[in-house]
Design a protein around this motif. Structure first.
Motif, PDB file in Angstrom:
ATOM      1  N   CYS A   1       0.843  -1.192   0.000  1.00 34.82           N
ATOM      2  CA  CYS A   1       0.000   0.000   0.000  1.00 34.82           C
ATOM      3  C   CYS A   1       0.879   1.242   0.000  1.00 34.82           C
ATOM      4  N   ILE A   2       0.763   2.055  -1.037  1.00 34.00           N
ATOM      5  CA  ILE A   2       1.557   3.274  -1.180  1.00 34.00           C
ATOM      6  C   ILE A   2       0.659   4.477  -0.918  1.00 34.00           C
ATOM      7  N   CYS A   3       0.991   5.264   0.100  1.00 39.57           N
ATOM      8  CA  CYS A   3       0.206   6.462   0.454  1.00 39.57           C
ATOM      9  C   CYS A   3      -1.264   6.118   0.660  1.00 39.57           C
ATOM     10  N   ALA A   4      -1.527   5.015   1.331  1.00 43.08           N
ATOM     11  CA  ALA A   4      -2.905   4.565   1.523  1.00 43.08           C
ATOM     12  C   ALA A   4      -3.530   5.232   2.740  1.00 43.08           C
ATOM     13  N   PRO A   5      -4.697   5.851   2.598  1.00 46.14           N
ATOM     14  CA  PRO A   5      -5.401   6.363   3.776  1.00 46.14           C
ATOM     15  C   PRO A   5      -6.018   5.218   4.565  1.00 46.14           C
ATOM     16  N   SER A   6      -6.099   5.379   5.872  1.00 45.79           N
ATOM     17  CA  SER A   6      -6.710   4.343   6.702  1.00 45.79           C
ATOM     18  C   SER A   6      -8.197   4.209   6.413  1.00 45.79           C
ATOM     19  N   HIS A   7      -8.815   5.306   6.014  1.00 40.92           N
ATOM     20  CA  HIS A   7     -10.226   5.336   5.631  1.00 40.92           C
ATOM     21  C   HIS A   7     -10.396   6.495   4.642  1.00 40.92           C
ATOM     22  N   PRO A   8     -11.520   6.591   3.948  1.00 42.43           N
ATOM     23  CA  PRO A   8     -11.641   7.573   2.853  1.00 42.43           C
ATOM     24  C   PRO A   8     -11.891   9.002   3.332  1.00 42.43           C
ATOM     25  N   PHE A   9     -10.978   9.528   4.131  1.00 39.27           N
ATOM     26  CA  PHE A   9     -11.125  10.904   4.604  1.00 39.27           C
ATOM     27  C   PHE A   9     -10.669  11.967   3.605  1.00 39.27           C
ATOM     28  N   PRO A  10      -9.723  11.699   2.670  1.00 40.85           N
ATOM     29  CA  PRO A  10      -9.292  12.784   1.772  1.00 40.85           C
ATOM     30  C   PRO A  10     -10.421  13.436   0.983  1.00 40.85           C
ATOM     31  N   PRO A  11     -11.358  12.678   0.384  1.00 37.52           N
ATOM     32  CA  PRO A  11     -12.431  13.373  -0.346  1.00 37.52           C
ATOM     33  C   PRO A  11     -13.351  14.175   0.576  1.00 37.52           C
ATOM     34  N   ILE A  12     -13.513  13.720   1.800  1.00 38.10           N
ATOM     35  CA  ILE A  12     -14.341  14.464   2.750  1.00 38.10           C
ATOM     36  C   ILE A  12     -13.689  15.806   3.059  1.00 38.10           C
ATOM     37  N   GLU A  13     -12.381  15.805   3.251  1.00 35.59           N
ATOM     38  CA  GLU A  13     -11.668  17.045   3.543  1.00 35.59           C
ATOM     39  C   GLU A  13     -11.760  18.018   2.364  1.00 35.59           C
ATOM     40  N   VAL A  14     -11.666  17.496   1.147  1.00 31.41           N
ATOM     41  CA  VAL A  14     -11.770  18.352  -0.039  1.00 31.41           C
ATOM     42  C   VAL A  14     -13.163  18.963  -0.135  1.00 31.41           C
ATOM     43  N   ILE A  15     -14.187  18.159   0.101  1.00 31.93           N
ATOM     44  CA  ILE A  15     -15.559  18.651   0.022  1.00 31.93           C
ATOM     45  C   ILE A  15     -15.819  19.712   1.087  1.00 31.93           C
ATOM     46  N   ARG A  16     -15.336  19.467   2.290  1.00 29.60           N
ATOM     47  CA  ARG A  16     -15.505  20.464   3.359  1.00 29.60           C
ATOM     48  C   ARG A  16     -14.832  21.782   2.978  1.00 29.60           C
ATOM     49  N   ARG A  17     -13.629  21.686   2.412  1.00 24.38           N
ATOM     50  CA  ARG A  17     -12.864  22.890   2.092  1.00 24.38           C
ATOM     51  C   ARG A  17     -13.462  23.658   0.923  1.00 24.38           C
ATOM     52  N   LYS A  18     -13.916  22.954  -0.104  1.00 26.40           N
ATOM     53  CA  LYS A  18     -14.369  23.613  -1.319  1.00 26.40           C
ATOM     54  C   LYS A  18     -15.857  23.948  -1.326  1.00 26.40           C
ATOM     55  N   LEU A  19     -16.671  23.102  -0.679  1.00 29.42           N
ATOM     56  CA  LEU A  19     -18.119  23.274  -0.772  1.00 29.42           C
ATOM     57  C   LEU A  19     -18.778  23.664   0.541  1.00 29.42           C
ATOM     58  N   ALA A  20     -18.122  23.362   1.659  1.00 26.14           N
ATOM     59  CA  ALA A  20     -18.651  23.697   2.988  1.00 26.14           C
ATOM     60  C   ALA A  20     -20.113  23.293   3.155  1.00 26.14           C
ATOM     61  N   PRO A  21     -20.470  22.029   2.891  1.00 19.90           N
ATOM     62  CA  PRO A  21     -21.869  21.621   3.066  1.00 19.90           C
ATOM     63  C   PRO A  21     -22.230  21.487   4.542  1.00 19.90           C
TER      64      PRO A  21
ATOM     65  N   PRO B   1     -23.271  19.745   8.052  1.00 19.53           N
ATOM     66  CA  PRO B   1     -22.813  18.480   8.641  1.00 19.53           C
ATOM     67  C   PRO B   1     -23.689  17.287   8.271  1.00 19.53           C
ATOM     68  N   ALA B   2     -24.980  17.502   8.161  1.00 14.36           N
ATOM     69  CA  ALA B   2     -25.883  16.402   7.817  1.00 14.36           C
ATOM     70  C   ALA B   2     -25.597  15.865   6.418  1.00 14.36           C
ATOM     71  N   VAL B   3     -25.210  16.750   5.512  1.00 12.01           N
ATOM     72  CA  VAL B   3     -24.879  16.320   4.143  1.00 12.01           C
ATOM     73  C   VAL B   3     -23.569  15.542   4.145  1.00 12.01           C
ATOM     74  N   ILE B   4     -22.608  15.992   4.923  1.00 10.17           N
ATOM     75  CA  ILE B   4     -21.344  15.256   5.052  1.00 10.17           C
ATOM     76  C   ILE B   4     -21.599  13.855   5.588  1.00 10.17           C
ATOM     77  N   GLN B   5     -22.450  13.749   6.590  1.00 11.07           N
ATOM     78  CA  GLN B   5     -22.753  12.437   7.163  1.00 11.07           C
ATOM     79  C   GLN B   5     -23.399  11.521   6.124  1.00 11.07           C
ATOM     80  N   ARG B   6     -24.271  12.073   5.307  1.00 13.84           N
ATOM     81  CA  ARG B   6     -24.899  11.267   4.255  1.00 13.84           C
ATOM     82  C   ARG B   6     -23.885  10.830   3.209  1.00 13.84           C
ATOM     83  N   TYR B   7     -22.956  11.730   2.891  1.00 12.12           N
ATOM     84  CA  TYR B   7     -21.941  11.367   1.903  1.00 12.12           C
ATOM     85  C   TYR B   7     -20.992  10.309   2.466  1.00 12.12           C
ATOM     86  N   GLN B   8     -20.653  10.397   3.726  1.00 10.14           N
ATOM     87  CA  GLN B   8     -19.849   9.360   4.362  1.00 10.14           C
ATOM     88  C   GLN B   8     -20.557   8.008   4.298  1.00 10.14           C
ATOM     89  N   ALA B   9     -21.866   8.020   4.551  1.00  6.67           N
ATOM     90  CA  ALA B   9     -22.640   6.778   4.499  1.00  6.67           C
ATOM     91  C   ALA B   9     -22.658   6.200   3.085  1.00  6.67           C
TER      92      ALA B   9
END
Length: 270
Positions: free
Chosen positions: A159-179, A181-189
């Motif tokens: 595993c090269i540069c593997a995240p432990s869980h899929p947090f990178p896209p969540i961080e990008v969405i928070r930074r760029k779109l600022a949805p 919290p309920a929308v973030i939770q749905r996207y995580q699900a």
């Protein structure tokens, strides 16, 4: 302008519609250009068609035990091609695939579930047991998810540069779109459903549990997308796994590092 409009829309729409918008924006992919080293390595490979109606592309080098290489989100097989070519020279059949929405495979969007399903379709086309699975970033996480769900099994995992869980896209969405919290939770699900585990289980490193010394973890200390501290976290879950840290390459150039090539060659051949 597009991001500003998306932010406004997210704040004005119900959670279900906001989720659809977030997913639509997050699933768009880009295809990085090939440099000369990647182009030379791809030109040495034999194209291989896989998937429904043979619509997808993979690349094959050499003959022998199967080593399968999986690129990351917004990556392409060509990024793994120099490594694949070198591994094939050691007496292996190295295969790198283009996931849906990447490289020479069709589509302008992708999903986490495509990383799993495309990998399985390729394996059906290859009809060969896996000696080593090598994944970069999201590709590494997705292949470990497929291992966790019992869909894929290999003798070794790198595993090269593997995240432990899929947090990178969540961080990008928070930074760029600022949805909200309920929308973030749905996207995580939604991501959790596509990868086959709950968000809490993924966050706890479920995909990496139960592995042994036949696992190699590689991280760069200057990676701004997946911190090298993820390697320390996963090493805590797999005390016998090998951990290599480089410096000065970042998230993508690490694939070109001489010490990474050497470590992978030794690991695959051990």
């Amino acid at each position: 302008m597009l991001l500003d409009l998306a932010k406004l829309t997210l704040n004005l729409t119900p959670d279900s519609l906001a989720l659809r918008l977030v997913d639509a924006l997050a699933s768009r992919t880009q295809r990085p250009p090939l440099d000369q080293v990647q182009r030379d390595a791809i030109n040495q490979a034999q194209p291989l068609r896989y998937g429904t109606l043979a619509s997808h592309t993979a690349w094959c080098w050499g003959e022998g035990p199967l080593v399968l290489l999986v690129h990351g989100w917004n990556g392409r097989a060509a990024q793994m091609a120099p490594l694949a070519s070198h591994i094939a020279e050691q007496g292996y059949r190295a295969v790198a695939l283009d996931i849906t929405g990447h490289g020479d495979s069709p589509g302008a969007r992708t999903q986490w579930q495509f990383f799993r399903s495309d990998l399985l379709q390729l394996l059906r086309a290859l009809e060969q047991d896996i000696h080593t699975l090598i994944g970069h970033s999201a590709g590494a996480l997705a292949m470990m998810a497929a291992r966790y769900t019992g869909e894929v099994e290999a003798s070794r995992y790198a595993c090269i540069c593997a995240p432990s869980h899929p947090f990178p896209p969540i961080e990008v969405i928070r930074r760029k779109l600022a949805p909200r919290p309920a929308v973030i939770q749905r996207y995580q699900a939604l991501i959790a459903e596509q990868l086959g585990a709950s968000w809490d289980d993924m966050q706890a490193g479920a995909f990496y549990r139960g592995l042994s010394e036949k696992t190699l973890l590689i991280y760069d200390q200057d990676d701004r997308i997946v911190s090298h501290q993820e390697g320390d976290k996963l090493s805590g879950l797999m005390p016998t796994a090998q951990l290599l840290k480089t410096q000065g390459y970042g998230h993508t150039r690490i694939l070109t590092a001489a010490e990474v090539k050497a470590a992978l060659t030794e690991f695959v051949s051990a």
